[in-house]
Design a protein around this motif. Structure first.
Motif, short mmCIF file in Angstrom:
data_model
loop_
_atom_site.label_atom_id
_atom_site.label_comp_id
_atom_site.label_asym_id
_atom_site.label_seq_id
_atom_site.Cartn_x
_atom_site.Cartn_y
_atom_site.Cartn_z
N ARG A 74 24.19 -9.52 24.98
CA ARG A 74 23.85 -8.72 23.80
C ARG A 74 22.93 -7.59 24.23
N VAL A 75 23.30 -6.37 23.85
CA VAL A 75 22.45 -5.20 24.08
C VAL A 75 22.16 -4.62 22.71
N PRO A 76 21.23 -5.22 21.98
CA PRO A 76 21.02 -4.82 20.58
C PRO A 76 20.58 -3.37 20.43
N ASP A 77 19.90 -2.80 21.43
CA ASP A 77 19.49 -1.40 21.33
C ASP A 77 20.68 -0.45 21.34
N GLU A 78 21.84 -0.95 21.76
CA GLU A 78 23.07 -0.17 21.72
C GLU A 78 24.07 -0.78 20.74
N CYS A 79 23.60 -1.73 19.92
CA CYS A 79 24.39 -2.33 18.82
C CYS A 79 25.59 -3.12 19.33
N ALA A 80 25.57 -3.57 20.57
CA ALA A 80 26.79 -4.11 21.17
C ALA A 80 26.60 -5.54 21.69
N TYR A 81 27.71 -6.28 21.68
CA TYR A 81 27.78 -7.58 22.36
C TYR A 81 29.04 -7.63 23.22
N TYR A 82 28.98 -8.45 24.27
CA TYR A 82 30.07 -8.56 25.23
C TYR A 82 30.34 -10.03 25.49
N LYS A 83 31.62 -10.37 25.54
CA LYS A 83 32.00 -11.75 25.82
C LYS A 83 33.19 -11.77 26.76
N GLU A 84 33.09 -12.53 27.85
CA GLU A 84 34.26 -12.74 28.72
C GLU A 84 35.21 -13.70 28.02
N ASP A 85 36.48 -13.36 28.00
CA ASP A 85 37.47 -14.19 27.31
C ASP A 85 38.77 -14.16 28.09
N ALA A 86 39.05 -15.24 28.83
CA ALA A 86 40.29 -15.38 29.58
C ALA A 86 40.54 -14.19 30.51
N GLY A 87 39.50 -13.79 31.21
CA GLY A 87 39.66 -12.69 32.16
C GLY A 87 39.59 -11.31 31.55
N LYS A 88 39.31 -11.24 30.27
CA LYS A 88 39.16 -9.96 29.58
C LYS A 88 37.74 -9.87 29.02
N ILE A 89 37.37 -8.70 28.56
CA ILE A 89 36.07 -8.53 27.92
C ILE A 89 36.28 -8.16 26.46
N VAL A 90 35.59 -8.88 25.61
CA VAL A 90 35.52 -8.54 24.19
C VAL A 90 34.23 -7.75 23.98
N LEU A 91 34.37 -6.56 23.43
CA LEU A 91 33.22 -5.71 23.12
C LEU A 91 33.19 -5.52 21.60
N GLY A 94 25.68 -19.80 28.35
CA GLY A 94 24.41 -19.17 28.01
C GLY A 94 24.60 -17.82 27.36
N SER A 95 23.49 -17.25 26.90
CA SER A 95 23.51 -15.90 26.34
C SER A 95 22.32 -15.13 26.87
N LEU A 96 22.53 -13.83 27.04
CA LEU A 96 21.51 -12.94 27.60
C LEU A 96 21.31 -11.77 26.65
N ALA A 97 20.09 -11.61 26.15
CA ALA A 97 19.73 -10.44 25.34
C ALA A 97 18.92 -9.49 26.21
N VAL A 98 19.31 -8.23 26.21
CA VAL A 98 18.69 -7.24 27.09
C VAL A 98 17.89 -6.25 26.26
N ALA A 99 16.69 -5.95 26.72
CA ALA A 99 15.82 -4.98 26.05
C ALA A 99 15.84 -3.66 26.79
N LEU A 100 16.10 -2.57 26.06
CA LEU A 100 16.08 -1.24 26.64
C LEU A 100 14.82 -0.47 26.26
N THR A 101 13.96 -1.09 25.46
CA THR A 101 12.69 -0.46 25.06
C THR A 101 11.57 -1.48 25.16
N GLY A 102 10.35 -0.99 25.22
CA GLY A 102 9.21 -1.88 25.23
C GLY A 102 9.08 -2.67 23.95
N GLU A 103 9.38 -2.05 22.81
CA GLU A 103 9.30 -2.74 21.53
C GLU A 103 10.31 -3.89 21.46
N ARG A 104 11.52 -3.66 21.98
CA ARG A 104 12.51 -4.73 21.98
C ARG A 104 12.08 -5.87 22.90
N LEU A 105 11.49 -5.54 24.03
CA LEU A 105 11.02 -6.59 24.94
C LEU A 105 9.91 -7.41 24.27
#
Length: 818
Positions: free
Chosen positions: A247-264, A91-102
């Motif tokens: 995905r935290v688009p308000d901070e321009c970032a995405y994160y993915k778990e990959d073999a016990g590591k995090i890709v940012l 799955g994927s999760l997009a997070v809103a940090l502002t009312g406009e993004r929500l």
């Protein structure tokens, strides 16, 4: 080692994931003699370093269909070819940090329902439960798509290549294409550093080399590479392996778990273009120089958002190129002016999630000779030659990369590479407070700021800062008179003894009219789908003028040229730049225009849907009595060098008639009140002309031309016999507060039966108005469709709506003929 063949049915240039997908799907369709050429090694350009995020929700129904197919393909590909693709549906999760993004996420979630996607809107506590590593109090909510996931990009490409080889595709690595051969408007093959291959089809899947490959073929391929950054951490003890892509688009970032590591990774607001002076010849699995200072602001916010990163070392800091386009959408389809030269490139960092569907769609397009469904969003024909300029591209892609994660506000305008195409009235309109938007490189006045108001956008999902100013323009058109600069219209002269015969074959309406008549018509494909929606004016026995929207100019010109038989004595010339167009619309249009011309403008002397040359002040103009706003009015065509004089003549007398300068926002709100269709939204090549409610413009009984019946006639007759399966309706919200844009779900008696194709606010009708297709139950008469209980879903909330088959404004079209 295989020997390079001298002949092939198709040559694919580029061995990334997209080229491998096209090869795989051609093989699935049974194509033989397909050759894929890769300049170095498979995946060695940009595929190997892609993040591998597999998202499915895109900006339109058909692009979502393609992304969904990609996910389905990757889920089974590993078992099919015996190569692990690393596909996981966490799955994927997009997070809103502002009312406009929500608000954006909620609207997207509603849209997803019409696309058949499962999506959940989450509260702040739901977000933290779904991703326990998250920190921060400003989380407003989020959206979770459970069937999104991630995969190994290189292995997906190699798996597709393996499947293609099993289908008899020949793949040659370390083989560089040096020339694309063409003759008589058709591609004929390629030359390589290992020899020449004659071919019926050539496919440009060259990624960031796509523009240069296009230049070999004389085809504009507007794309440019940018640097793309991400880091990979050291292994993090006890890191959950089932984390969704975050995905935290308000901070321009995405994160993915990959073999016990995090890709940012990030899509920063100001990107770094790369490769404009050329890509090194030996580029192969290369990385670009580190620029930690550029990435550091993203990392600082990320450590606050995921505190676990503070204890994790950085194993890899990666910087690699990806290709981007001027509007952030990829390039697909057949080149407009070179037959059998196809493209699939410029994927704007979504190449992995798009490759499966894009490869399938392109293969079906090549196989069937037409798009399998509406692909206008990514069709190469939407872009114009001016957008292939290197400096233009370098400036624009520095913005389009960041816009991937920016707020996708309605009416958002590009800030870079502006002012390229200006109408002759540009400076005069700017002096009057015009706030410009861009379409096909054209600067067009979208709205006018009154004195004391800055002509700039303030974006929002609610009423934006220009809303009331556009409302005043709208009211002027309905009550007095408005003046629009429509010089950006695409205009083609169709000339020759066979001009009528050619256009009778292309047009669904009857254009065998006397000179001086204006005909509204569609150009149909063999399925009855709408390829173009435009007007044709007969100027003389052997001359016509075709007028269409700026955005579809290249598409329509290419379509028309391809329908001209070789033996026809007929030529088409693009005359867009030769004439400016001033559109004078409103109840006072006749009275105002009569003060600057001696021509009789009465109904008998100058009827609706006719064109005449008149004196307009001190210049000559060709006046077309036609409308796209539903009012009395004329489109005034004047030589570009005389546009200023014509404009001044109208403005000098305009005040006494309540004349107001008007922009594209007012034009669109007026046209949607009148239920006029907009090509690319309300009507596309996938929408049958009868289901679009445009049967009145189709003349199945007109005399066939010397080149045969009009294209699509049989499909129209068949639909008349079998009945409509869906129908375009107009909707008006009963609540005057909400706004409509497009793709909002349409509910009938509680069930989703369609989606809005376009929406705007109807300032005269006093509420938001939308157009959208709904399913037609068998045996249902059209008048009965509007009797049901309709509601439009906006950001998860239902708003009752009135439905109508006929236009809610002036249903008998009396005002344009007044």
């Amino acid at each position: 080692m295989s020997v390079l063949p001298s002949q092939a049915r198709a040559v694919i240039i580029g061995g990334g994931v997209v080229g491998c997908s096209v090869a795989y799907h051609l093989a699935q369709l049974g194509w033989k003699d397909v050759v894929l050429l890769e300049r170095k090694q498979l995946t060695s350009g940009t595929t190997w370093h892609a993040a591998g995020l597999i998202g499915q929700l895109r900006s339109s129904l058909n692009l979502t269909r393609l992304a969904k197919y990609s996910a389905e393909l990757y889920a089974r590909l590993g078992d099919e070819v015996g190569l692990d693709t690393g596909f996981r549906q966490n799955g994927s999760l997009a997070v809103a940090l502002t009312g406009e993004r929500l608000e954006e996420l909620k609207r997207s979630a509603s849209t997803a329902k019409t696309f058949g996607l499962e999506v959940q809107v989450l509260t702040p506590s739901d977000v933290r439960e779904a991703y326990p590593l998250l920190a921060g109090e400003e989380i407003h909510g989020g959206a979770f798509l459970p069937k999104d996931g991630q995969a190994d990009p290189a292995n997906i490409a190699l798996g597709l290549a393996k499947g293609a080889r099993a289908g008899s595709v020949s793949i040659f690595e370390n083989t560089r294409v040096t020339t694309v051969h063409r003759r008589d408007g058709r591609v004929t093959g390629v030359a390589t550093d290992k020899g020449e291959i004659a071919a019926d089809f050539v496919v440009n899947c060259g990624g960031m080399w796509g523009r240069e490959i296009g230049r070999m073929a004389g085809v504009d391929v507007p794309l440019h590479a940018c640097e793309h950054f991400y880091i990979v951490t050291d292994a993090i003890p006890d890191l959950p392996r089932d984390l969704p892509v975050l995905r935290v688009p308000d901070e321009c970032a995405y994160y993915k778990e990959d073999a016990g590591k995090i890709v940012l990774g990030c899509f920063e607001p100001q990107a770094k273009p790369w490769g404009g002076q050329g890509i090194p010849e030996d580029f192969c699995f290369d990385e670009l120089p580190e620029d930690f200072a550029h990435f550091e602001p993203i990392l600082e916010r990320a450590v606050e958002r995921l505190p676990i990163l503070a204890q994790a070392g950085i194993r890899t800091f990666f910087n690699g190129p990806e290709s981007f386009t001027p509007d952030g959408r990829y390039l697909l389809g057949e080149a407009p002016f070179l037959r059998n030269f196809f493209l699939a490139c410029g994927f704007n960092s979504i190449g992995i999630q798009s490759a499966g569907g894009a490869g399938k769609a392109l293969a079906e397009w090549m196989d069937g000779g037409e798009p399998p469904f509406d692909l206008w969003d990514v069709d190469i024909r939407r872009l114009h030659p001016v957008q292939n300029n290197r400096r233009y591209l370098e400036a624009r892609v520095s913005e389009t990369l960041g816009l991937l994660y920016a707020d996708h506000f309605p009416y958002r305008q590009f800030a870079t590479a502006r002012g390229i195409r200006r109408t002759p009235l540009h400076d005069a309109l700017a002096a009057q407070g015009a706030c410009f938007g861009e379409t096909a490189g054209w600067e067009r006045a979208n709205w006018f700021a009154p004195d004391g108001v800055e002509p700039v956008y303030r974006y929002s999902w609610q009423r934006q800062n220009w809303f009331e100013h556009a409302a005043a323009e709208h009211r002027a058109v309905r009550e007095t008179v408005g003046l629009f600069d429509m010089s950006s219209f695409a205009k083609f002269r169709v000339e020759g003894p066979d001009a009528e015969a050619v256009l009778q074959r292309v047009c669904a309406n009857d254009v065998a009219v006397e000179p001086g008549r204006v005909v509204y018509t569609q150009w149909l494909n063999r399925h009855g789908g709408i390829e173009a929606d435009l007007t044709v004016t007969r100027l003389s026995e052997t001359s016509y003028l075709v007028v269409t929207a700026a955005a579809s100019g290249i598409r329509d010109l290419a379509w028309l040229q391809r329908q001209i038989p070789e033996e026809a004595r007929c030529a088409v010339v693009d005359v867009t730049s030769g004439e400016a167009v001033l559109s004078l619309m409103g109840p006072q249009a006749r009275a105002l225009l009569q003060t600057v011309t001696d021509q009789d403008l009465g109904n008998e002397a100058f009827p609706f849907a006719s064109a005449q040359t008149i004196e307009l002040g001190s210049v000559l103009a060709r006046a077309h009595r036609i409308t796209y706003v539903g009012e009395l009015g004329w489109e005034l065509y004047v030589p570009s060098e005389m546009a200023g004089s014509a404009f001044e003549a109208l403005m000098e007398v305009g005040e006494g008639f309540g004349l107001k300068l008007c922009g594209m926002h007012a034009l669109d709100s007026c046209r949607i009140e009148k239920a006029f269709r907009h090509f690319g939204h309300d009507v596309t090549d996938e929408d049958h002309v009868l289901e679009a409610g445009l049967g009145f413009a189709v003349k199945v009984d007109k005399t066939p031309s010397k080149f045969g019946d009009f294209i699509g006639r049989e499909a129209v007759l068949h639909k008349r016999e079998t009945g409509l399966q869906r129908r375009l309706l107009q909707f008006k919200l009963r609540d005057p507060a909400p706004l409509l844009y497009h793709d909002e779900p349409i509910r009938r008696d509680g069930e989703i039966v369609g989606r809005l194709t376009s929406g705007n606010y109807g300032h005269h009708l006093g509420a938001a108005i939308g157009l959208g297709y709904v399913s037609v139950p068998p045996g249902t008469a059209l008048p009965a469709l509007k009797q049901a209980d309709y509601a439009i879903e906006i950001a998860g909330e239902l708003f009752p709506a009135e439905a109508s088959v006929k236009p809610l404004y002036d249903p008998k079209s009396e005002r344009p003929r007044s």
